[in-house]
Design an enzyme around this catalytic site. Structure first.
Site, short mmCIF file in Angstrom:
data_model
loop_
_atom_site.label_atom_id
_atom_site.label_comp_id
_atom_site.label_asym_id
_atom_site.label_seq_id
_atom_site.Cartn_x
_atom_site.Cartn_y
_atom_site.Cartn_z
N ASP A 52 0.84 -1.21 0.00
CA ASP A 52 0.00 0.00 0.00
C ASP A 52 0.87 1.25 0.00
O ASP A 52 0.36 2.38 -0.03
CB ASP A 52 -1.01 -0.02 1.16
CG ASP A 52 -0.35 -0.12 2.53
OD1 ASP A 52 0.90 -0.21 2.59
OD2 ASP A 52 -1.08 -0.13 3.53
N SER A 53 2.20 1.07 -0.02
CA SER A 53 3.12 2.19 -0.26
C SER A 53 2.87 2.78 -1.65
O SER A 53 3.36 3.87 -1.95
CB SER A 53 4.57 1.74 -0.13
OG SER A 53 4.80 0.56 -0.87
N ASP A 91 -0.99 -6.10 -0.16
CA ASP A 91 -1.44 -5.48 1.09
C ASP A 91 -2.95 -5.30 1.09
O ASP A 91 -3.52 -4.78 0.13
CB ASP A 91 -0.82 -4.08 1.25
CG ASP A 91 0.45 -4.10 2.07
OD1 ASP A 91 0.62 -5.02 2.90
OD2 ASP A 91 1.27 -3.18 1.88
N LYS A 121 -1.22 -9.49 2.76
CA LYS A 121 -0.50 -9.05 3.96
C LYS A 121 -1.39 -8.07 4.71
O LYS A 121 -2.10 -7.29 4.07
CB LYS A 121 0.83 -8.37 3.58
CG LYS A 121 1.56 -7.72 4.76
CD LYS A 121 3.00 -7.38 4.45
CE LYS A 121 3.26 -6.05 3.82
NZ LYS A 121 2.79 -4.88 4.61
N GLU A 190 9.01 -4.13 10.65
CA GLU A 190 9.45 -2.83 10.12
C GLU A 190 9.99 -1.94 11.23
O GLU A 190 9.34 -1.73 12.27
CB GLU A 190 8.26 -2.15 9.42
CG GLU A 190 8.64 -0.79 8.83
CD GLU A 190 7.67 -0.26 7.80
OE1 GLU A 190 6.73 -0.98 7.39
OE2 GLU A 190 7.86 0.89 7.37
O1 KIV Z 1 3.58 -1.11 1.64
C1 KIV Z 1 4.75 -1.47 1.68
O2 KIV Z 1 5.57 -1.17 0.79
C2 KIV Z 1 5.18 -2.26 2.83
C3 KIV Z 1 6.65 -2.51 2.99
C4 KIV Z 1 7.33 -1.29 3.47
C5 KIV Z 1 6.93 -3.68 3.84
O3 KIV Z 1 4.39 -2.67 3.60
#
Ligand code: KIV
Length: 272
Positions: A52-53, A91, A121, A190
């Site tokens: 979700d980044s 995510d 995730k 994290e």
């Molecule tokens: O959303 C993401 O990129 C993440 C990573 C930083 C593990 O959850």
């Protein structure tokens, strides 16, 4: 292909658990689109995370909270079409699993059915127990995420290192054990102290993938755009930049712009 990389036809959750027991480190990176996911997959990464980044690096939001389930599914289906070898994990975005376990399952099913991804995730420990159980009961593999959980940024108030205090560290250790007992196939840790991450990795059989959690864990994850050096704004201590695409791209685009303006592009050979 590097000699260090074994030639698995498709990385599965079982492959990852075997990699941990064999002492082989797991490489994980984010991707959000077909073209870059194809390159990441071809380079031999074991897990592609449709994180979700994307809310930050693709959409330009300040936090991960804004991205929707539909947007995550769009990114995930593009990545799935490109990934031939890597396990694709997606995510569950903020607001799609916290309310109740039924909604969590519905969100996870939509991701699996509509994108073709291999696992989901989600962030959190004991408070997400029921959602994790329900998703797992439906046969959907779940990766946990503890430590700094960016979907809770307004609760933490800052992106600094988590679990430095005894009480939070103890809770994190309990949460990691619980996620393993529930049946999660791996956990992202994290931004926590390296010593604590090592302890957690030694206390569970499932792989621990670190980001800012030191090198005594079972694998590492970074955000692709950060490790390719596309942005100059984000420079945490844990980030190693493997390229400097910020200047490479600006240089290429400014050369193109001046060639167009001077009439140099296209030349006689670049036309019909
Ligand atoms: O959303 C993401 O990129 C993440 C990573 C930083 C593990 O959850």
């Amino acid at each position: 292909m590097s000699s260090a990389k074994k030639n698995y036809s498709r990385v599965t959750t079982n492959t990852l658990i075997k990699m941990k027991s064999d002492g082989e480190k797991i490489a994980m990176l984010t991707s959000y689109d077909y073209t870059l996911a194809g390159l990441v997959d071809a380079a031999g990464v074991d897990i592609i995370l449709v994180g979700d980044s994307a809310s930050n690096v693709i959409a330009g939001h300040e936090t991960t909270l804004q991205i929707t389930l539909d947007q995550m599914i769009y990114h995930a289906s593009s990545v799935v079409r490109a990934a031939k070898r890597a396990l694709v994990v997606v995510d569950l975005p903020f607001g799609t699993y916290q309310a109740d376990s039924k909604e969590a399952l519905k969100s996870a099913i939509r991701i699996m059915k509509e994108s073709g991804a291999h696992a989901v995730k989600l962030e959190g420990g004991f408070q997400e127990k029921q959602s994790i159980e329900r998703i797992l009961q439906a046969g959907i593999p779940v990766m946990g995420h503890l430590g700094l959980t960016p979907q809770s940024i307004y609760k933490f108030g800052t992106y600094t290192v988590r679990a430095k205090e005894e009480q939070e560290a103890e809770q994190l250790k309990k949460d990691a054990k619980l996620l393993e007992e529930l049946g999660c196939f791996a956990i992202v840790l994290e931004k926590i102290p390296a010593k604590l991450a090592k302890e957690v990795a030694e206390s569970v059989q499932i792989p621990i993938i670190g980001i800012g959690a030191g090198n005594k864990v079972d694998g590492q994850v970074l955000v692709l755009h950060d490790m390719l050096g596309m942005s100059k704004e984000f420079s945490p201590r844990f980030l190693r930049r493997y390229a400097d695409l910020h200047y490479t791209i600006i240089g290429a685009v400014s050369s193109y712009t001046s060639d167009v303006k001077s009439g140099d592009f296209p030349n006689d050979k670049e036309q019909y």
